[in-house]
Design a protein around this motif. Sequence first.
Motif, PDB file in Angstrom:
ATOM      1  N   ASP A 144       6.985  43.859  -2.417  1.00  0.00           N
ATOM      2  CA  ASP A 144       8.140  44.803  -2.492  1.00  0.00           C
ATOM      3  C   ASP A 144       9.360  43.953  -1.450  1.00  0.00           C
ATOM      4  O   ASP A 144       9.573  43.982  -0.484  1.00  0.00           O
ATOM      5  N   TRP A 145       9.962  42.989  -2.293  1.00  0.00           N
ATOM      6  CA  TRP A 145      11.018  42.181  -1.766  1.00  0.00           C
ATOM      7  C   TRP A 145      12.329  42.783  -1.243  1.00  0.00           C
ATOM      8  O   TRP A 145      12.642  42.410  -0.267  1.00  0.00           O
ATOM      9  N   PRO A 146      12.499  43.979  -1.748  1.00  0.00           N
ATOM     10  CA  PRO A 146      13.710  44.687  -0.721  1.00  0.00           C
ATOM     11  C   PRO A 146      13.466  45.185   0.607  1.00  0.00           C
ATOM     12  O   PRO A 146      14.245  44.888   1.516  1.00  0.00           O
ATOM     13  N   ARG A 147      12.140  45.517   0.538  1.00  0.00           N
ATOM     14  CA  ARG A 147      11.401  45.887   1.874  1.00  0.00           C
ATOM     15  C   ARG A 147      11.270  44.804   2.846  1.00  0.00           C
ATOM     16  O   ARG A 147      11.523  44.860   3.880  1.00  0.00           O
ATOM     17  N   GLU A 148      10.936  43.535   2.146  1.00  0.00           N
ATOM     18  CA  GLU A 148      10.797  42.430   2.704  1.00  0.00           C
ATOM     19  C   GLU A 148      12.286  41.934   3.311  1.00  0.00           C
ATOM     20  O   GLU A 148      12.178  41.257   4.511  1.00  0.00           O
ATOM     21  N   TRP A 149      13.129  42.017   2.643  1.00  0.00           N
ATOM     22  CA  TRP A 149      14.455  41.663   3.153  1.00  0.00           C
ATOM     23  C   TRP A 149      14.899  42.437   4.367  1.00  0.00           C
ATOM     24  O   TRP A 149      15.252  41.919   5.198  1.00  0.00           O
ATOM     25  N   ARG A 150      14.762  43.820   4.169  1.00  0.00           N
ATOM     26  CA  ARG A 150      15.172  45.050   4.847  1.00  0.00           C
ATOM     27  C   ARG A 150      14.286  44.713   6.319  1.00  0.00           C
ATOM     28  O   ARG A 150      15.105  44.505   7.462  1.00  0.00           O
ATOM     29  N   GLU A 151      13.026  44.280   6.572  1.00  0.00           N
ATOM     30  CA  GLU A 151      12.330  43.887   7.468  1.00  0.00           C
ATOM     31  C   GLU A 151      12.847  42.610   8.426  1.00  0.00           C
ATOM     32  O   GLU A 151      12.937  42.435   9.514  1.00  0.00           O
ATOM     33  N   PHE A 152      13.301  41.777   7.378  1.00  0.00           N
ATOM     34  CA  PHE A 152      13.500  40.501   7.934  1.00  0.00           C
ATOM     35  C   PHE A 152      14.866  40.689   8.565  1.00  0.00           C
ATOM     36  O   PHE A 152      15.196  40.056   9.728  1.00  0.00           O
ATOM     37  N   VAL A 153      15.746  41.337   8.021  1.00  0.00           N
ATOM     38  CA  VAL A 153      17.321  41.254   8.413  1.00  0.00           C
ATOM     39  C   VAL A 153      17.097  42.219   9.851  1.00  0.00           C
ATOM     40  O   VAL A 153      17.780  42.035  10.871  1.00  0.00           O
ATOM     41  N   GLN A 154      16.177  43.270   9.893  1.00  0.00           N
ATOM     42  CA  GLN A 154      16.239  44.226  11.034  1.00  0.00           C
ATOM     43  C   GLN A 154      15.552  43.171  12.283  1.00  0.00           C
ATOM     44  O   GLN A 154      16.171  43.328  13.327  1.00  0.00           O
ATOM     45  N   THR A 155      14.244  42.718  11.996  1.00  0.00           N
ATOM     46  CA  THR A 155      13.545  41.760  12.896  1.00  0.00           C
ATOM     47  C   THR A 155      14.556  40.787  13.375  1.00  0.00           C
ATOM     48  O   THR A 155      14.546  40.590  14.792  1.00  0.00           O
ATOM     49  N   GLN A 156      15.201  40.132  12.784  1.00  0.00           N
ATOM     50  CA  GLN A 156      16.070  39.081  13.149  1.00  0.00           C
ATOM     51  C   GLN A 156      17.633  39.557  13.591  1.00  0.00           C
ATOM     52  O   GLN A 156      18.313  38.707  14.047  1.00  0.00           O
ATOM     53  N   GLN A 157      17.945  40.690  13.501  1.00  0.00           N
ATOM     54  CA  GLN A 157      19.084  41.331  13.714  1.00  0.00           C
ATOM     55  C   GLN A 157      19.984  40.493  13.215  1.00  0.00           C
ATOM     56  O   GLN A 157      21.050  39.973  14.037  1.00  0.00           O
ATOM     57  N   LEU A 158      20.044  40.198  11.847  1.00  0.00           N
ATOM     58  CA  LEU A 158      21.025  39.507  11.184  1.00  0.00           C
ATOM     59  C   LEU A 158      22.417  40.053  10.839  1.00  0.00           C
ATOM     60  O   LEU A 158      22.246  41.349  10.387  1.00  0.00           O
ATOM     61  N   ASP A 159      23.372  39.674  10.371  1.00  0.00           N
ATOM     62  CA  ASP A 159      24.661  40.082   9.736  1.00  0.00           C
ATOM     63  C   ASP A 159      24.236  40.047   8.368  1.00  0.00           C
ATOM     64  O   ASP A 159      24.519  38.913   7.800  1.00  0.00           O
ATOM     65  N   ALA A 160      24.234  41.336   7.570  1.00  0.00           N
ATOM     66  CA  ALA A 160      23.647  41.260   6.342  1.00  0.00           C
ATOM     67  C   ALA A 160      24.699  42.362   5.541  1.00  0.00           C
ATOM     68  O   ALA A 160      25.001  43.404   5.734  1.00  0.00           O
ATOM     69  N   VAL A 161      25.759  41.563   4.752  1.00  0.00           N
ATOM     70  CA  VAL A 161      26.715  42.295   4.266  1.00  0.00           C
ATOM     71  C   VAL A 161      26.531  42.278   2.588  1.00  0.00           C
ATOM     72  O   VAL A 161      26.056  41.270   1.791  1.00  0.00           O
ATOM     73  N   VAL A 162      26.705  43.553   2.165  1.00  0.00           N
ATOM     74  CA  VAL A 162      26.646  43.824   0.620  1.00  0.00           C
ATOM     75  C   VAL A 162      27.881  43.991  -0.005  1.00  0.00           C
ATOM     76  O   VAL A 162      28.780  44.920   0.569  1.00  0.00           O
ATOM     77  N   CYS A 163      28.291  43.154  -1.057  1.00  0.00           N
ATOM     78  CA  CYS A 163      29.659  43.350  -1.669  1.00  0.00           C
ATOM     79  C   CYS A 163      29.897  44.695  -2.105  1.00  0.00           C
ATOM     80  O   CYS A 163      29.112  45.047  -3.002  1.00  0.00           O
ATOM     81  N   ILE A 164      30.915  45.334  -1.721  1.00  0.00           N
ATOM     82  CA  ILE A 164      31.033  46.812  -1.937  1.00  0.00           C
ATOM     83  C   ILE A 164      31.390  46.949  -3.669  1.00  0.00           C
ATOM     84  O   ILE A 164      31.076  48.124  -4.152  1.00  0.00           O
TER      85      ILE A 164
END
Length: 130
Positions: free
Chosen positions: A58-78
Motif C-alpha cells: 500500500d504505497w500511499p500508506r507507506e508515504w503517509r507513514e514515512f512523512v509522519q514518522t520523519q515529520q517532513l514537509d509534504a506538499v500536494v499541488c492544489i
Amino acid sequence: MKFAIALFSSPHAPSSRRALRFAQAALAGGHEIVRLFFYQDGVHSASSSVVSAQDEVDWPREWREFVQTQQLDAVVCIAAALRRGVLNVDEAQRYSRTAATLDAPWELSGLGQLHEATQLADRLVCFGGP
C-alpha cells in the motif's frame, strides 16, 4: 546535502517506489529533505481513497507513514489535486463534494512551494513524469 523531491507519477508506478526509497536512503545517509512535492498523478500518493490489492504494498500508506514518522514537509499541488478529485476538507466543502480524500500530514498548496523548495535545497530530484 539538502534535497527537494518532486513526484509526478501515480502511487503504484515504479518511479513512486523509487522516490520513496530514495527519500528513505537520503535521510538514512544523514541528508535533509527540505520538501516533498506531489504533482500531476503523484497527488494520488497522498489520497486516502486509494485502495491497494491485499497482495500488494500500500504505497500511499507507506508515504503517509514515512512523512509522519520523519515529520517532513509534504506538499500536494492544489491544481493537480483538484483535477484528480484529491480534496482536503476545506476544498471538499468549497466545491460541494461529499468527501475529503486528503488529510494530515499533507498540505495543499501551489507551485510556488516547489519553486521555494528548489531555492532551499542543494538538489531537486524528480521522479516520474511524462
